[in-house]
Design an enzyme around this catalytic site. Structure first.
Site, short mmCIF file in Angstrom:
data_model
loop_
_atom_site.label_atom_id
_atom_site.label_comp_id
_atom_site.label_asym_id
_atom_site.label_seq_id
_atom_site.Cartn_x
_atom_site.Cartn_y
_atom_site.Cartn_z
N CYS A 153 8.37 49.24 22.12
CA CYS A 153 8.18 49.36 20.67
C CYS A 153 9.10 48.43 19.88
O CYS A 153 8.87 48.21 18.69
CB CYS A 153 8.41 50.80 20.23
SG CYS A 153 7.23 51.96 20.93
N HIS A 172 1.78 53.47 13.86
CA HIS A 172 2.75 52.79 14.72
C HIS A 172 2.02 51.97 15.77
O HIS A 172 1.83 52.41 16.90
CB HIS A 172 3.64 53.86 15.37
CG HIS A 172 4.61 53.36 16.38
ND1 HIS A 172 5.12 52.08 16.39
CD2 HIS A 172 5.17 54.00 17.45
CE1 HIS A 172 5.95 51.95 17.41
NE2 HIS A 172 6.00 53.09 18.07
#
Length: 368
Positions: free
Chosen positions: A83, A318
């Protein structure tokens, strides 16, 4: 030392997995951004650096640069720090400018979870250490830092409220380049009764846990990128520096607690630069889970007034490898909207599977 500055920043709309961007491959999401950011500077671009996590493999950055019809001399490199990948791409480009490798880079991240060929996530850590899914890891963080479901729900509602207020103010319009027929984030197609959802939502990762679908982010598609230049070169080309790269820090923590990884990264970054939380105008910390953001806020004593002021991933989404770049893009526009800046610095930070935290410090370039 040469100084790296961000002079342009854009992102795509963010769509749910299987939603509005389901038919776009990663390079088709990234290419319009690269083309827009490089406009008029095509021959100046030294390289394109993109983060990507669940894509098709190969060099997504190179394919995207070719799709954008950039000069064949622009090579492209794709990186994966889970991420943190999009923020790492920006960090890497800034250091390349500082080191004199080149004066102009495109950097960011892209994710198409809808077209990913992978049926399951990659391994984050060896089993002998612990390799929890991110939901369980969020529960671990909540337990370690004593963060209740009520506190997580309250923060999720704050993020939702801020995101919708920012949308109504038109703040996201500045950030977004349309993709196909879509010019806004999918979440804003229909407003939800968030208070009721938070009350109804039950723990989904652990019996008697605190992490629910309502105080966690979803799975999304999207891309974001910025144009990074050496400051004098930017000025020569008539471009306005907005954020000046100062420093960064990567830290590792136990893979059972990846949501807490930004804590030591931010701590070390501030200490090394002789700064305090009070010296930072804005913090963008990725909202993968409420428990993660609250742990960072609690341990670092970051007031919510400085934290994710326009909302974040809990509401908007996200898209893994793009999220770090989306946060920088948000800071890029937010500091320009503010007329009474109290501080000179902003921080973007994110935690990743495997227990990696990355924090980047930028100085706000004051305009004459």
């Amino acid at each position: 030392m040469k100084r790296a500055v961000i002079v342009k920043a854009k992102r795509t709309p963010i769509g749910k997995k299987g939603g509005i961007l389901r038919d776009f491959q990663p390079h088709e999401l990234a290419a319009p951004l690269l083309k827009h950011l490089a406009n008029g500077l095509e021959d100046e671009i030294k390289d394109t650096i993109l983060g990507n996590v669940v894509g098709p493999g190969g060099n997504v950055a190179r394919v995207s640069a070719l799709e954008a019809e950039l000069p064949l001399t622009v090579p492209g490199i794709t990186i994966d720090r889970q991420c943190s990948a999009g923020l790492e791409a920006i960090r890497m480009a800034c250091y390349l400018v500082q080191g004199g490798a080149g004066n102009c880079y495109l950097a960011g991240g892209v994710e198409s979870t809808s077209t990913s060929p992978f049926p399951a996530r990659a391994r984050f850590a060896p089993d002998k250490i612990g390799d929890p899914d991110m939901g369980i890891a969020a529960e671990n963080v909540a337990e370690k830092y004593s963060i209740s479901k009520e506190a997580q729900d309250q923060y999720a509602l704050l993020s939702y409220t801020r995101s919708w207020e920012s949308y109504h103010h038109g703040y996201f319009n500045e950030e977004i380049i349309p993709i196909g027929d879509y010019d806004k984030d999918e979440i804003f197609f229909k407003k939800r009764k968030m208070e009721e959802l938070l009350i109804r939502a039950k723990p989904v990762f652990k019996m008697n846990g605190t992490v629910t679908a309502a105080n966690s982010c979803g799975i999304h598609d999207g891309a974001s990128a910025v144009l990074i230049m050496e400051e004098n070169e930017a000025l020569k080309n008539g471009l306005k520096p907005v954020l000046r790269f100062v420093d960064s820090q990567v830290s590792g923590v136990h893979p059972n607690y990846p949501g807490a990884a930004p804590i030591p990264a931010i701590q070390e970054l501030l200490i090394r630069n002789k700064l305090k939380v009070a010296d930072i105008e804005l913090f963008e910390i990725n909202e993968a889970f409420s428990s993660k953001v609250l742990a960072c806020s609690k341990e670092l004593s970051i007031p919510t007034s400085k934290l994710n002021s326009c909302g974040g991933a809990l509401t908007i989404g996200h898209p893994y490898g793009a999220s770090g770049s989306i946060m920088v893009t948000r800071l890029f526009y937010e500091v320009q909207r503010r007329h009474n800046l109290e501080s000179n610095y902003v921080v973007a930070a994110i935690g990743s599977g495997g227990g990696i935290g990355l924090a980047v410090l930028f100085e706000i370039v004051k305009q004459n």
